[in-house]
Design a protein around this motif. Structure first.
Motif, short mmCIF file in Angstrom:
data_model
loop_
_atom_site.label_atom_id
_atom_site.label_comp_id
_atom_site.label_asym_id
_atom_site.label_seq_id
_atom_site.Cartn_x
_atom_site.Cartn_y
_atom_site.Cartn_z
N ALA A 24 0.84 -1.19 0.00
CA ALA A 24 0.00 0.00 0.00
C ALA A 24 0.87 1.24 0.00
CB ALA A 24 -0.91 0.01 1.22
N SER A 25 0.47 2.21 -0.77
CA SER A 25 1.18 3.49 -0.79
C SER A 25 0.17 4.63 -0.73
CB SER A 25 2.05 3.61 -2.05
OG SER A 25 1.24 3.56 -3.20
N GLY A 26 0.61 5.74 -0.24
CA GLY A 26 -0.25 6.91 -0.18
C GLY A 26 -0.91 7.12 1.17
N ARG A 27 -1.06 6.04 1.93
CA ARG A 27 -1.59 6.15 3.27
C ARG A 27 -1.37 4.82 3.98
NH1 ARG A 27 -7.87 5.57 4.34
NH2 ARG A 27 -6.92 4.82 6.26
N THR A 28 -1.51 4.84 5.27
CA THR A 28 -1.40 3.61 6.03
C THR A 28 -2.79 3.07 6.32
OG1 THR A 28 -0.57 2.60 8.06
CG2 THR A 28 -1.32 4.87 8.21
N PHE A 29 -2.89 1.75 6.39
CA PHE A 29 -4.16 1.11 6.68
C PHE A 29 -4.09 0.36 8.01
CE2 PHE A 29 -6.46 2.05 2.90
CZ PHE A 29 -5.51 2.19 1.91
N SER A 30 -3.26 0.83 8.91
CA SER A 30 -3.04 0.12 10.15
C SER A 30 -4.30 0.01 11.00
CB SER A 30 -1.93 0.79 10.96
OG SER A 30 -2.26 2.15 11.22
N ASP A 31 -5.25 0.92 10.82
CA ASP A 31 -6.47 0.89 11.60
C ASP A 31 -7.62 0.18 10.89
OD1 ASP A 31 -5.82 4.24 12.81
OD2 ASP A 31 -5.23 2.30 13.63
N TYR A 32 -7.32 -0.44 9.76
CA TYR A 32 -8.36 -1.08 8.97
C TYR A 32 -7.93 -2.48 8.58
CZ TYR A 32 -10.24 3.62 8.50
OH TYR A 32 -10.74 4.85 8.76
N ALA A 33 -8.89 -3.26 8.19
CA ALA A 33 -8.59 -4.59 7.66
C ALA A 33 -8.17 -4.48 6.20
CB ALA A 33 -9.80 -5.49 7.78
N MET A 34 -7.27 -5.36 5.84
CA MET A 34 -6.90 -5.54 4.44
C MET A 34 -7.26 -6.95 4.05
SD MET A 34 -3.35 -3.38 4.14
CE MET A 34 -3.35 -3.44 2.35
N GLY A 35 -7.84 -7.10 2.90
CA GLY A 35 -8.37 -8.40 2.51
C GLY A 35 -7.84 -8.90 1.19
N TRP A 36 -8.07 -10.17 0.97
CA TRP A 36 -7.77 -10.84 -0.30
C TRP A 36 -9.05 -11.46 -0.83
CZ3 TRP A 36 -3.17 -10.40 -2.70
CH2 TRP A 36 -2.05 -10.02 -1.95
N PHE A 37 -9.29 -11.24 -2.10
CA PHE A 37 -10.40 -11.85 -2.81
C PHE A 37 -9.84 -12.52 -4.06
CE2 PHE A 37 -14.27 -10.06 -0.82
CZ PHE A 37 -13.68 -9.16 0.06
#
Length: 123
Positions: A24-37
């Motif tokens: 991920a670039s441009g922001r952090t997603f540390s407070d959110y889930a990241m998923g795979w589909f």
């Protein structure tokens, strides 16, 4: 600009392994889930796995073979795929932005998507 870039897809024989990465670039997603589909030809996109800072979840269809993890320092998530089967053949997408205390299983739970990476498992 916020971007997710997947890598690591390819062609592998039945029983083989691959590790997908999603940076991920441009922001952090540390407070959110990241998923795979994943989406196989002629089929709907389906949930595979999700990870967040305190946990994660895996679809029953791949449980015991796939694992997901994240490196917060690198703002990257991984999908380790072992014992691959021909039915795992699909385009795999990374997604970000789901509230992990809510649903992480639906496409609409995520607001940022990668471009996808092809995984082909030969029999």
């Amino acid at each position: 600009q916020v971007q997710l870039v997947e890598s690591g897809g390819g062609l592998v024989q039945t029983g083989g392994s691959l590790r997908l990465s999603c940076a991920a670039s441009g922001r952090t997603f540390s407070d959110y889930a990241m998923g795979w589909f994943r989406q196989a030809p002629g089929k709907d996109r389906e949930f595979v796995a999700a990870t967040w800072w305190s946990g994660g979840t895996i679809s029953n269809s791949v449980k015991g073979r796939f694992t997901t993890s994240r490196d917060s320092d690198k703002n990257t998530v991984y999908l380790q795929m072992n014992s691959l089967k021909p039915e795992d053949t699909a385009v795999y997408y990374c997604a970000a932005g789901a509230d992990y205390y809510g649903s992480v299983y639906r496409e609409k739970d995520y607001n940022i998507w990668g471009q996808g990476t092809q995984v082909t498992v030969s029999s």
